[in-house]
Design a protein around this motif. Sequence first.
Motif, PDB file in Angstrom:
ATOM      1  N   VAL A  13       0.860  -1.185   0.000  1.00  0.00           N
ATOM      2  CA  VAL A  13       0.000   0.000   0.000  1.00  0.00           C
ATOM      3  C   VAL A  13       0.895   1.233   0.000  1.00  0.00           C
ATOM      4  CG1 VAL A  13      -1.781   1.283   1.231  1.00  0.00           C
ATOM      5  CG2 VAL A  13      -1.828  -1.226   1.235  1.00  0.00           C
ATOM      6  N   ILE A  14       0.592   2.175  -0.900  1.00  0.00           N
ATOM      7  CA  ILE A  14       1.397   3.394  -1.062  1.00  0.00           C
ATOM      8  C   ILE A  14       0.504   4.619  -0.884  1.00  0.00           C
ATOM      9  CG2 ILE A  14       2.849   4.730  -2.649  1.00  0.00           C
ATOM     10  CD1 ILE A  14       3.408   2.103  -4.147  1.00  0.00           C
ATOM     11  N   ARG A  15       1.010   5.617  -0.162  1.00  0.00           N
ATOM     12  CA  ARG A  15       0.321   6.907  -0.082  1.00  0.00           C
ATOM     13  C   ARG A  15       0.534   7.651  -1.394  1.00  0.00           C
ATOM     14  NH1 ARG A  15       1.958  11.079   2.623  1.00  0.00           N
ATOM     15  NH2 ARG A  15       4.113  10.398   2.785  1.00  0.00           N
ATOM     16  N   ARG A  16      -0.519   8.066  -2.045  1.00  0.00           N
ATOM     17  CA  ARG A  16      -0.394   8.822  -3.303  1.00  0.00           C
ATOM     18  C   ARG A  16       0.411  10.100  -3.114  1.00  0.00           C
ATOM     19  NH1 ARG A  16      -3.741   8.026  -7.943  1.00  0.00           N
ATOM     20  NH2 ARG A  16      -5.413   6.533  -7.592  1.00  0.00           N
ATOM     21  N   LEU A  45      -4.749   6.542  -1.481  1.00  0.00           N
ATOM     22  CA  LEU A  45      -3.952   5.319  -1.388  1.00  0.00           C
ATOM     23  C   LEU A  45      -3.981   4.503  -2.673  1.00  0.00           C
ATOM     24  CD1 LEU A  45      -5.160   4.116   2.132  1.00  0.00           C
ATOM     25  CD2 LEU A  45      -3.027   5.310   1.607  1.00  0.00           C
ATOM     26  N   LEU A  46      -2.893   3.776  -2.887  1.00  0.00           N
ATOM     27  CA  LEU A  46      -2.780   2.809  -3.979  1.00  0.00           C
ATOM     28  C   LEU A  46      -2.446   1.459  -3.346  1.00  0.00           C
ATOM     29  CD1 LEU A  46      -0.397   4.932  -6.200  1.00  0.00           C
ATOM     30  CD2 LEU A  46      -2.828   4.537  -6.648  1.00  0.00           C
ATOM     31  N   ILE A  65      12.014   1.636  -2.743  1.00  0.00           N
ATOM     32  CA  ILE A  65      13.018   2.405  -1.996  1.00  0.00           C
ATOM     33  C   ILE A  65      14.021   3.031  -2.966  1.00  0.00           C
ATOM     34  CG2 ILE A  65      14.947   2.177  -0.378  1.00  0.00           C
ATOM     35  CD1 ILE A  65      13.173   0.042   1.087  1.00  0.00           C
ATOM     36  N   ASP A  66      14.420   2.273  -3.976  1.00  0.00           N
ATOM     37  CA  ASP A  66      15.356   2.804  -4.977  1.00  0.00           C
ATOM     38  C   ASP A  66      14.761   3.978  -5.745  1.00  0.00           C
ATOM     39  OD1 ASP A  66      17.234   0.937  -4.201  1.00  0.00           O
ATOM     40  OD2 ASP A  66      16.905  -0.394  -5.927  1.00  0.00           O
ATOM     41  N   LEU A  67      13.435   4.020  -5.878  1.00  0.00           N
ATOM     42  CA  LEU A  67      12.776   5.159  -6.529  1.00  0.00           C
ATOM     43  C   LEU A  67      12.804   6.407  -5.647  1.00  0.00           C
ATOM     44  CD1 LEU A  67       9.551   3.577  -8.103  1.00  0.00           C
ATOM     45  CD2 LEU A  67      11.591   4.402  -9.302  1.00  0.00           C
ATOM     46  N   GLY A  68      13.029   6.201  -4.340  1.00  0.00           N
ATOM     47  CA  GLY A  68      13.058   7.327  -3.412  1.00  0.00           C
ATOM     48  C   GLY A  68      11.947   7.314  -2.385  1.00  0.00           C
ATOM     49  N   LEU A  69      11.086   6.298  -2.412  1.00  0.00           N
ATOM     50  CA  LEU A  69      10.029   6.198  -1.410  1.00  0.00           C
ATOM     51  C   LEU A  69      10.605   5.652  -0.103  1.00  0.00           C
ATOM     52  CD1 LEU A  69       7.112   4.796  -3.589  1.00  0.00           C
ATOM     53  CD2 LEU A  69       7.470   7.159  -2.839  1.00  0.00           C
ATOM     54  N   VAL A  70      10.043   6.080   0.998  1.00  0.00           N
ATOM     55  CA  VAL A  70      10.539   5.698   2.318  1.00  0.00           C
ATOM     56  C   VAL A  70       9.610   4.629   2.900  1.00  0.00           C
ATOM     57  CG1 VAL A  70      11.044   6.509   4.653  1.00  0.00           C
ATOM     58  CG2 VAL A  70      11.537   7.975   2.668  1.00  0.00           C
ATOM     59  N   ASP A  74       5.979   6.133   3.563  1.00  0.00           N
ATOM     60  CA  ASP A  74       5.336   6.303   2.263  1.00  0.00           C
ATOM     61  C   ASP A  74       4.571   5.061   1.803  1.00  0.00           C
ATOM     62  OD1 ASP A  74       6.558   8.791   2.218  1.00  0.00           O
ATOM     63  OD2 ASP A  74       8.254   8.082   1.029  1.00  0.00           O
ATOM     64  N   PHE A  75       5.017   3.907   2.243  1.00  0.00           N
ATOM     65  CA  PHE A  75       4.359   2.655   1.847  1.00  0.00           C
ATOM     66  C   PHE A  75       4.636   1.582   2.885  1.00  0.00           C
ATOM     67  CE2 PHE A  75       8.619   1.956   0.286  1.00  0.00           C
ATOM     68  CZ  PHE A  75       8.822   0.582   0.333  1.00  0.00           C
ATOM     69  N   PHE A  76       3.819   0.536   2.849  1.00  0.00           N
ATOM     70  CA  PHE A  76       4.052  -0.616   3.714  1.00  0.00           C
ATOM     71  C   PHE A  76       3.658  -1.890   2.998  1.00  0.00           C
ATOM     72  CE2 PHE A  76      -0.349   0.413   4.665  1.00  0.00           C
ATOM     73  CZ  PHE A  76      -0.961  -0.821   4.830  1.00  0.00           C
ATOM     74  N   GLU A  77       4.189  -2.988   3.517  1.00  0.00           N
ATOM     75  CA  GLU A  77       3.870  -4.321   3.013  1.00  0.00           C
ATOM     76  C   GLU A  77       2.772  -4.911   3.887  1.00  0.00           C
ATOM     77  OE1 GLU A  77       7.600  -5.959   3.999  1.00  0.00           O
ATOM     78  OE2 GLU A  77       8.559  -5.354   2.134  1.00  0.00           O
ATOM     79  N   PHE A  78       1.947  -5.761   3.287  1.00  0.00           N
ATOM     80  CA  PHE A  78       0.929  -6.454   4.061  1.00  0.00           C
ATOM     81  C   PHE A  78       0.921  -7.913   3.649  1.00  0.00           C
ATOM     82  CE2 PHE A  78      -3.345  -7.921   5.062  1.00  0.00           C
ATOM     83  CZ  PHE A  78      -3.449  -7.513   6.377  1.00  0.00           C
TER      84      PHE A  78
END
Length: 98
Positions: A13-16, A45-46, A65-70, A74-78
């Motif tokens: 899940v990613i915060r837009r 959310l996405l 993470i390589d794209l720059g998301l934290v 910014d996102f999490f795994e489920f």
Amino acid sequence: MNFVAVIAEYGIVIRRRALTERGVSYQAVLNALETDKPHSADEELLSFGPSFGPEALASLTRRLIDLGLVYFDDFFEFASDVPRWCKFAVAFVATKST
């Protein structure tokens, strides 16, 4: 409050808003996750998935993470072992840090 469906089989899940904050394009996320659209989405959310196991999820996480998301901000795994008759959903809740 809107909810997006979350995949229990190694979903992400990613915060837009994080995309704009970090200067990451929506298309770059789709490319990194090797998909043409999210599983579920709303204005905040996405949700993506399923991924095929923990190794695949780790690889996709590394790409974000390589794209720059934290991770976590910014996102999490489920991932969860649940019966097929059970579904999960998440909602964005505004806080001072987001």
